[in-house]
Write a protein that holds these residues in place. Structure first.
Motif, PDB file in Angstrom:
ATOM      1  N   ASP A   1       0.843  -1.206   0.000  1.00 40.18           N
ATOM      2  CA  ASP A   1       0.000   0.000   0.000  1.00 40.18           C
ATOM      3  C   ASP A   1       0.876   1.252   0.000  1.00 40.18           C
ATOM      4  OD1 ASP A   1      -2.538  -1.372   0.253  1.00 40.18           O
ATOM      5  OD2 ASP A   1      -2.071  -1.664   2.376  1.00 40.18           O
ATOM      6  N   LEU A   2       1.887   1.250   0.852  1.00 42.24           N
ATOM      7  CA  LEU A   2       2.793   2.405   0.937  1.00 42.24           C
ATOM      8  C   LEU A   2       3.552   2.604  -0.363  1.00 42.24           C
ATOM      9  CD1 LEU A   2       4.083   1.816   4.563  1.00 42.24           C
ATOM     10  CD2 LEU A   2       2.432   3.545   3.805  1.00 42.24           C
ATOM     11  N   ALA A   3       3.974   1.508  -0.983  1.00 42.81           N
ATOM     12  CA  ALA A   3       4.670   1.606  -2.270  1.00 42.81           C
ATOM     13  C   ALA A   3       3.739   2.170  -3.344  1.00 42.81           C
ATOM     14  CB  ALA A   3       5.205   0.237  -2.683  1.00 42.81           C
ATOM     15  N   TYR A   4       2.490   1.731  -3.327  1.00 40.97           N
ATOM     16  CA  TYR A   4       1.512   2.241  -4.294  1.00 40.97           C
ATOM     17  C   TYR A   4       1.290   3.739  -4.092  1.00 40.97           C
ATOM     18  CZ  TYR A   4      -2.894   2.837  -6.794  1.00 40.97           C
ATOM     19  OH  TYR A   4      -3.883   3.290  -7.639  1.00 40.97           O
ATOM     20  N   ILE A   5       1.128   4.160  -2.843  1.00 40.67           N
ATOM     21  CA  ILE A   5       0.934   5.582  -2.555  1.00 40.67           C
ATOM     22  C   ILE A   5       2.141   6.379  -3.019  1.00 40.67           C
ATOM     23  CG2 ILE A   5       0.706   7.295  -0.706  1.00 40.67           C
ATOM     24  CD1 ILE A   5      -0.892   5.083   0.843  1.00 40.67           C
ATOM     25  N   ASP A   6       3.330   5.859  -2.745  1.00 42.40           N
ATOM     26  CA  ASP A   6       4.557   6.534  -3.159  1.00 42.40           C
ATOM     27  C   ASP A   6       4.638   6.651  -4.683  1.00 42.40           C
ATOM     28  OD1 ASP A   6       7.101   7.742  -2.460  1.00 42.40           O
ATOM     29  OD2 ASP A   6       8.025   5.932  -3.316  1.00 42.40           O
ATOM     30  N   ARG A   7       4.192   5.610  -5.367  1.00 43.49           N
ATOM     31  CA  ARG A   7       4.258   5.574  -6.837  1.00 43.49           C
ATOM     32  C   ARG A   7       3.261   6.530  -7.487  1.00 43.49           C
ATOM     33  NH1 ARG A   7       3.529   0.501  -7.321  1.00 43.49           N
ATOM     34  NH2 ARG A   7       1.418   0.439  -8.112  1.00 43.49           N
ATOM     35  N   VAL A   8       2.022   6.555  -6.986  1.00 37.72           N
ATOM     36  CA  VAL A   8       0.990   7.366  -7.648  1.00 37.72           C
ATOM     37  C   VAL A   8       0.805   8.748  -7.028  1.00 37.72           C
ATOM     38  CG1 VAL A   8      -0.223   5.307  -8.456  1.00 37.72           C
ATOM     39  CG2 VAL A   8      -0.994   6.450  -6.356  1.00 37.72           C
ATOM     40  N   GLY A   9       1.199   8.913  -5.767  1.00 36.76           N
ATOM     41  CA  GLY A   9       1.075  10.200  -5.091  1.00 36.76           C
ATOM     42  C   GLY A   9      -0.253  10.374  -4.366  1.00 36.76           C
ATOM     43  N   LEU A  10      -0.230  11.250  -3.374  1.00 35.45           N
ATOM     44  CA  LEU A  10      -1.420  11.469  -2.543  1.00 35.45           C
ATOM     45  C   LEU A  10      -2.569  12.140  -3.298  1.00 35.45           C
ATOM     46  CD1 LEU A  10       0.152  12.437   0.893  1.00 35.45           C
ATOM     47  CD2 LEU A  10      -1.189  10.392   0.360  1.00 35.45           C
ATOM     48  N   GLU A  11      -2.263  12.958  -4.296  1.00 28.12           N
ATOM     49  CA  GLU A  11      -3.357  13.585  -5.065  1.00 28.12           C
ATOM     50  C   GLU A  11      -4.159  12.531  -5.822  1.00 28.12           C
ATOM     51  OE1 GLU A  11      -4.763  16.608  -4.948  1.00 28.12           O
ATOM     52  OE2 GLU A  11      -3.391  16.808  -3.260  1.00 28.12           O
ATOM     53  N   THR A  12      -3.486  11.528  -6.363  1.00 30.08           N
ATOM     54  CA  THR A  12      -4.193  10.440  -7.050  1.00 30.08           C
ATOM     55  C   THR A  12      -4.999   9.630  -6.048  1.00 30.08           C
ATOM     56  OG1 THR A  12      -2.560  10.317  -8.811  1.00 30.08           O
ATOM     57  CG2 THR A  12      -3.879   8.347  -8.444  1.00 30.08           C
ATOM     58  N   ILE A  13      -4.426   9.375  -4.889  1.00 27.63           N
ATOM     59  CA  ILE A  13      -5.152   8.645  -3.841  1.00 27.63           C
ATOM     60  C   ILE A  13      -6.400   9.434  -3.443  1.00 27.63           C
ATOM     61  CG2 ILE A  13      -5.030   7.759  -1.469  1.00 27.63           C
ATOM     62  CD1 ILE A  13      -3.409   6.111  -3.512  1.00 27.63           C
ATOM     63  N   ARG A  14      -6.284  10.750  -3.330  1.00 26.00           N
ATOM     64  CA  ARG A  14      -7.440  11.594  -3.009  1.00 26.00           C
ATOM     65  C   ARG A  14      -8.518  11.478  -4.086  1.00 26.00           C
ATOM     66  NH1 ARG A  14      -9.635  15.619  -0.162  1.00 26.00           N
ATOM     67  NH2 ARG A  14      -7.935  15.968   1.271  1.00 26.00           N
ATOM     68  N   ARG A  15      -8.109  11.507  -5.344  1.00 26.87           N
ATOM     69  CA  ARG A  15      -9.099  11.358  -6.434  1.00 26.87           C
ATOM     70  C   ARG A  15      -9.794  10.001  -6.348  1.00 26.87           C
ATOM     71  NH1 ARG A  15      -5.075  13.917  -9.345  1.00 26.87           N
ATOM     72  NH2 ARG A  15      -4.472  12.011 -10.426  1.00 26.87           N
ATOM     73  N   HIS A  16      -9.022   8.958  -6.021  1.00 23.65           N
ATOM     74  CA  HIS A  16      -9.639   7.639  -5.851  1.00 23.65           C
ATOM     75  C   HIS A  16     -10.629   7.667  -4.690  1.00 23.65           C
ATOM     76  CE1 HIS A  16      -5.927   5.561  -7.862  1.00 23.65           C
ATOM     77  NE2 HIS A  16      -6.644   6.266  -8.709  1.00 23.65           N
ATOM     78  N   ALA A  17     -10.256   8.328  -3.591  1.00 20.27           N
ATOM     79  CA  ALA A  17     -11.167   8.432  -2.445  1.00 20.27           C
ATOM     80  C   ALA A  17     -12.452   9.146  -2.857  1.00 20.27           C
ATOM     81  CB  ALA A  17     -10.478   9.175  -1.294  1.00 20.27           C
ATOM     82  N   GLU A  18     -12.321  10.215  -3.616  1.00 21.03           N
ATOM     83  CA  GLU A  18     -13.511  10.940  -4.090  1.00 21.03           C
ATOM     84  C   GLU A  18     -14.394  10.027  -4.931  1.00 21.03           C
ATOM     85  OE1 GLU A  18     -11.565  14.159  -6.096  1.00 21.03           O
ATOM     86  OE2 GLU A  18     -11.331  15.333  -4.249  1.00 21.03           O
ATOM     87  N   ASP A  19     -13.779   9.253  -5.812  1.00 11.66           N
ATOM     88  CA  ASP A  19     -14.535   8.329  -6.668  1.00 11.66           C
ATOM     89  C   ASP A  19     -15.239   7.261  -5.827  1.00 11.66           C
ATOM     90  OD1 ASP A  19     -13.579   9.721  -8.878  1.00 11.66           O
ATOM     91  OD2 ASP A  19     -12.064   8.213  -9.380  1.00 11.66           O
ATOM     92  N   PHE A  20     -14.496   6.665  -4.879  1.00  2.80           N
ATOM     93  CA  PHE A  20     -15.076   5.596  -4.065  1.00  2.80           C
ATOM     94  C   PHE A  20     -16.205   6.120  -3.182  1.00  2.80           C
ATOM     95  CE2 PHE A  20     -10.676   3.392  -4.193  1.00  2.80           C
ATOM     96  CZ  PHE A  20     -10.977   2.794  -5.414  1.00  2.80           C
ATOM     97  N   VAL A  21     -16.016   7.275  -2.593  1.00  2.30           N
ATOM     98  CA  VAL A  21     -17.083   7.851  -1.758  1.00  2.30           C
ATOM     99  C   VAL A  21     -18.308   8.140  -2.619  1.00  2.30           C
ATOM    100  CG1 VAL A  21     -17.754   9.879  -0.407  1.00  2.30           C
ATOM    101  CG2 VAL A  21     -15.578   8.733   0.067  1.00  2.30           C
TER     102      VAL A  21
END
Length: 116
Positions: free
Chosen positions: A25-45
């Motif tokens: 999970d940490l490697a994925y976050i490091d690879r894609v960045g927190l802004e991408t993770i935020r966009r995914h969170a917005e999509d999932f919510v």
């Protein structure tokens, strides 16, 4: 309730407190960045929680496969039933823009707290 109060309350739950970010999970976050993770969170919510009656409510969020899925379970934002119980967000009513934003902000805070 403040974020710190919410985290303290969630920490008292044996089930909620067991969710952690793994090395992948940490490697994925490091690879894609927190802004991408935020966009995914917005999509999932939006897709999994935003509707008045989400499809498969109670079973729509996997336990693994994405850091935000773990955050959703760890934050009691995995389904509308948990959101009602923990966050007092009424079921059967679509989430407002403000509620979605608050959920995403908390999910991102959960992720950031577990990145250290």
């Amino acid at each position: 309730m403040t974020k710190d109060e919410a985290f303290a309350k969630l920490a008292k739950s044996k089930f909620r407190s067991r969710f952690k970010l793994a090395a992948d999970d940490l490697a994925y976050i490091d690879r894609v960045g927190l802004e991408t993770i935020r966009r995914h969170a917005e999509d999932f919510v939006r897709d999994k929680l935003g509707h008045a009656e989400p499809a498969n409510d109670g079973k729509q969020t996997p336990m693994r496969g994405h850091p935000i899925f773990k955050a959703m379970h760890g934050s009691a934002m995995c389904c509308r039933c948990c959101m009602e119980k923990w966050w007092h967000v009424k079921r059967g009513v679509p989430l407002t823009v403000a509620q979605k934003a608050k959920a995403v902000d908390f999910l991102m805070a959960w992720v950031k707290r577990r990145m250290v």
